[in-house]
Design a protein around this motif. Structure first.
Motif, PDB file in Angstrom:
ATOM      1  N   LEU A   1       0.828  -1.204   0.000  1.00  0.00           N
ATOM      2  CA  LEU A   1       0.000   0.000   0.000  1.00  0.00           C
ATOM      3  C   LEU A   1       0.865   1.257   0.000  1.00  0.00           C
ATOM      4  CD1 LEU A   1      -3.140   0.233   0.226  1.00  0.00           C
ATOM      5  CD2 LEU A   1      -2.825   0.662   2.656  1.00  0.00           C
ATOM      6  N   LYS A   2       1.943   1.199   0.774  1.00  0.00           N
ATOM      7  CA  LYS A   2       2.760   2.399   0.962  1.00  0.00           C
ATOM      8  C   LYS A   2       3.869   2.543  -0.073  1.00  0.00           C
ATOM      9  CE  LYS A   2       2.232   2.838   5.947  1.00  0.00           C
ATOM     10  NZ  LYS A   2       2.925   2.619   7.216  1.00  0.00           N
ATOM     11  N   GLN A   3       4.621   1.464  -0.271  1.00  0.00           N
ATOM     12  CA  GLN A   3       5.734   1.547  -1.223  1.00  0.00           C
ATOM     13  C   GLN A   3       5.769   0.287  -2.088  1.00  0.00           C
ATOM     14  OE1 GLN A   3       9.535   1.167   0.837  1.00  0.00           O
ATOM     15  NE2 GLN A   3       8.541   1.636   2.755  1.00  0.00           N
ATOM     16  N   PRO A   4       4.854   0.206  -3.053  1.00  0.00           N
ATOM     17  CA  PRO A   4       4.737  -1.022  -3.867  1.00  0.00           C
ATOM     18  C   PRO A   4       6.007  -1.377  -4.632  1.00  0.00           C
ATOM     19  CG  PRO A   4       3.256   0.695  -4.670  1.00  0.00           C
ATOM     20  CD  PRO A   4       3.913   1.248  -3.468  1.00  0.00           C
ATOM     21  N   GLU A   5       6.832  -0.371  -4.948  1.00  0.00           N
ATOM     22  CA  GLU A   5       8.058  -0.646  -5.721  1.00  0.00           C
ATOM     23  C   GLU A   5       9.042  -1.513  -4.951  1.00  0.00           C
ATOM     24  OE1 GLU A   5       6.512   2.175  -5.820  1.00  0.00           O
ATOM     25  OE2 GLU A   5       6.149   2.475  -7.968  1.00  0.00           O
TER      26      GLU A   5
ATOM     27  N   PHE B   1      -3.208  -3.466  -3.610  1.00  0.00           N
ATOM     28  CA  PHE B   1      -3.154  -2.777  -4.908  1.00  0.00           C
ATOM     29  C   PHE B   1      -4.525  -2.216  -5.278  1.00  0.00           C
ATOM     30  CE2 PHE B   1       0.738  -5.207  -6.819  1.00  0.00           C
ATOM     31  CZ  PHE B   1       1.569  -4.458  -6.000  1.00  0.00           C
TER      32      PHE B   1
ATOM     33  N   PHE C   1       1.688  -1.434  11.330  1.00  0.00           N
ATOM     34  CA  PHE C   1       1.642  -0.194  10.542  1.00  0.00           C
ATOM     35  C   PHE C   1       2.786   0.733  10.958  1.00  0.00           C
ATOM     36  CE2 PHE C   1       0.203   4.054   9.466  1.00  0.00           C
ATOM     37  CZ  PHE C   1      -0.313   3.867   8.195  1.00  0.00           C
TER      38      PHE C   1
ATOM     39  N   GLN D   1       9.094   4.235   5.970  1.00  0.00           N
ATOM     40  CA  GLN D   1       8.338   4.718   4.817  1.00  0.00           C
ATOM     41  C   GLN D   1       8.747   6.120   4.367  1.00  0.00           C
ATOM     42  OE1 GLN D   1       4.505   5.917   5.769  1.00  0.00           O
ATOM     43  NE2 GLN D   1       4.059   6.591   3.703  1.00  0.00           N
TER      44      GLN D   1
ATOM     45  N   ALA E   1      -5.162   0.775  -3.179  1.00  0.00           N
ATOM     46  CA  ALA E   1      -4.279   1.885  -3.545  1.00  0.00           C
ATOM     47  C   ALA E   1      -4.779   2.648  -4.765  1.00  0.00           C
ATOM     48  CB  ALA E   1      -2.873   1.361  -3.798  1.00  0.00           C
TER      49      ALA E   1
ATOM     50  N   PHE F   1      -4.108   7.058   2.738  1.00  0.00           N
ATOM     51  CA  PHE F   1      -4.237   5.915   3.619  1.00  0.00           C
ATOM     52  C   PHE F   1      -3.495   6.130   4.931  1.00  0.00           C
ATOM     53  CE2 PHE F   1      -6.233   3.692   0.241  1.00  0.00           C
ATOM     54  CZ  PHE F   1      -7.035   2.771   0.896  1.00  0.00           C
TER      55      PHE F   1
END
Lengths: 333, 172
Positions: B48-52, B89, B150, B157, B92, B98
């Protein structure tokens, strides 16, 4: 903490680039999900490729797990010893008394063994060859919705083959289902796929011990009209020829719906296990490739630094073939 | 250097957690689903935060490793972990920020869906009704402690996200 940066990151991208990336990400994700389903299907039909892959990875992972699990096991042992010290101080007197009684039983057992051997000579009973074994350490636990297994640091190089029974000092634990060169997966009695032919109590009522992923496996296919008493001993019947007869398993525990067995060995606290080299035609069918492999070292503990379980302790209704106290010479009739 | 470190930290953390989950810890029967669910929670949050930093091929490989180590059917844990990522995904895509509470709500949905998927896949695989209680207990415990997950995933993050923004700007 609560502020998301996901939008911030996406902001400088143009609409086309963003949607393109998202589409490729989604395609990749669904492709891998589809691949997972294909692999699940292959696994269900027990494809050879899956087993080879599993064996290869287990071989690679075992040395790392051996190193990491050592301090964990020591910590667990320390905690257990500490707990025992705290709770069992008052038990000392009772244990001393029990030990005295057991010494008397030991003497009686020896007398009976001598008598049994003399009878065996009189009737010229065929002596079974002694049962070899190898002892290994549990390096990994396999748990999931339908699996109860452990990874043992003994494999084909040590003479282990698929189907061999595995015992702890308390009794039967399970059997080898996948043996690699240096490590083996042991399917525990509590696993959903475990089925063991057993006998119950002095009446020798036959049944099948079936794992259901719970801590106490169920007794099924009990002989009709059989009388089962709570607390009776359960041991292997040797039917089918895959397991030796007389390996201790547990005690009957009559529940609400089913007859269950409270196992002597706690599946959650396994440390050192012995694999018994019980070679029968059944094992050759279960593991045809292992028939040609020769054990590199027999009757030697793979792990050191602690008293390893004596497989002879697991044999209760089995008879010994000789008087020697060496565990390696333990034979089963 | 820092960007690289931050982008590989999710992967390394997940591998570490997976290894811990397979050590002979002697956990009780009801607790077996907790650690896989924590891994699922981390995959969800990082996706959700850093998909890469968490590509699908990595999640798939992680699942395969879990299958092999647990001696379970191959393909089961990849499906479970990828389902966690799929929900992340999907969420997102919504043009809303979020924060903790939205993520928590999303995770409740993810946990419910993946637990149901996990149980039904196992039941279908063995054609035998699998005990659902340990799964529900594990999912409930992890849902309750989700803010910790989280927060743990959030600590790395900010710096990585800002670095990614810088990189993207440079690329453009």
């Amino acid at each position: 903490m609560g502020k998301s940066l996901y939008r911030k990151r996406k902001a400088p991208l143009s609409g086309n680039t963003r949607s393109g990336r998202r589409r490729s990400k989604r395609t990749g994700l669904f492709a891998f999900m589809f691949l997972s389903i294909v692999l699940l299907t292959l696994s269900r039909i027990n494809h050879d490729v899956v087993e080879e892959f599993r064996g290869g990875i287990a071989k690679l992972a075992t040395p790392a797990f051996e190193v990491i699990s050592k301090p964990i096991l020591q910590l667990r042992r320390g905690l257990r010893n500490g707990r025992t010290l705290l709770t069992n101080v008052n038990e000392l007197d009772r244990l001393k008394l029990e030990n005295q009684k057991l010494q008397q039983w030991k003497w009686r057992a020896k007398q009976l063994e001598i008598r049994l051997n003399s009878y065996a000579k009189i009737i010229q009973a065929v002596e079974r060859p002694p049962l070899g074994f190898v002892t290994g350490r549990v390096v990994s636990e396999g748990r999931g919705p339908f699996i109860r297994s452990v990874l043992l640091n003994a494999g084909r190089n040590d003479g282990v083959r698929n189907g061999y029974p595995v015992v702890s000092a308390e009794g039967l634990v399970g059997r080898v289902v996948n043996s690699g060169l240096t490590a083996s997966h042991v399917l525990l009695l509590t696993d959903l796929n475990s089925r063991i032919p057993v006998e119950i109590g002095s009446n020798r009522t036959r049944a099948i011990l079936r794992g259901d992923n719970g801590p106490a496996p169920r007794l099924t296919y009990i002989s009709k009209g059989a009388k089962i008493i709570d607390g009776e001993d359960v041991f292997t019947s040797g039917q089918g020829g895959l397991l030796p007869r007389g390996l201790r398993i547990g005690k009957v525990n009559i529940g609400h719906k089913f007859y269950r067995v409270a196992l002597f060995s706690d599946p959650g606290r396994l440390e050192y296990l012995s694999v018994l080299f019980f070679n029968t035609p059944g094992i050759d069918i279960a593991d045809p490739t292992g028939a040609s492999s020769r054990p590199r070292r027999l009757e030697q503990p793979v792990a050191s630094g602690r008293k390893t379980p004596n497989p002879a302790d697991s044999l209760t209704h089995a008879k010994r073939s000789s008087h020697t106290s060496s565990p390696a010479s333990t034979g089963v009739r | 250097m820092d960007v690289k470190r931050k982008s590989i930290s999710p992967g390394l953390s997940l591998i570490g957690l997976l290894a811990i989950g397979h050590l002979p810890l002697g956990l009780p029967e009801w607790a077996f689903f907790i650690l896989p669910m924590v891994i699922g929670g981390l995959i969800y949050t990082w996706s959700l935060k850093q998909p890469e930093s968490l590509p699908s091929w990595f999640v798939f490989t992680l699942g395969l490793l879990a299958d092999v180590l647990s001696s379970g059917p191959i393909g089961y844990w990849p499906l479970f972990y990828l389902a966690c990522q799929a929900v992340a995904f999907w969420l997102a895509n919504n043009p809303v920020a979020f924060g903790l509470f939205r993520s928590w709500g999303g995770f409740l949905m993810t946990a419910s869906l993946t637990t149901l998927l996990s149980w039904s896949t196992a039941t279908l695989y063995y054609l035998h009704s699998i005990d659902w209680q340990p799964m529900v207990i594990g999912a409930a415990i992890v849902c309750a402690v989700y803010p910790v997950i989280f927060w743990l995933s959030g600590s790395s993050q900010e710096s990585s996200s800002s670095a990614l923004v810088k990189n993207t700007v440079q690329e453009l």
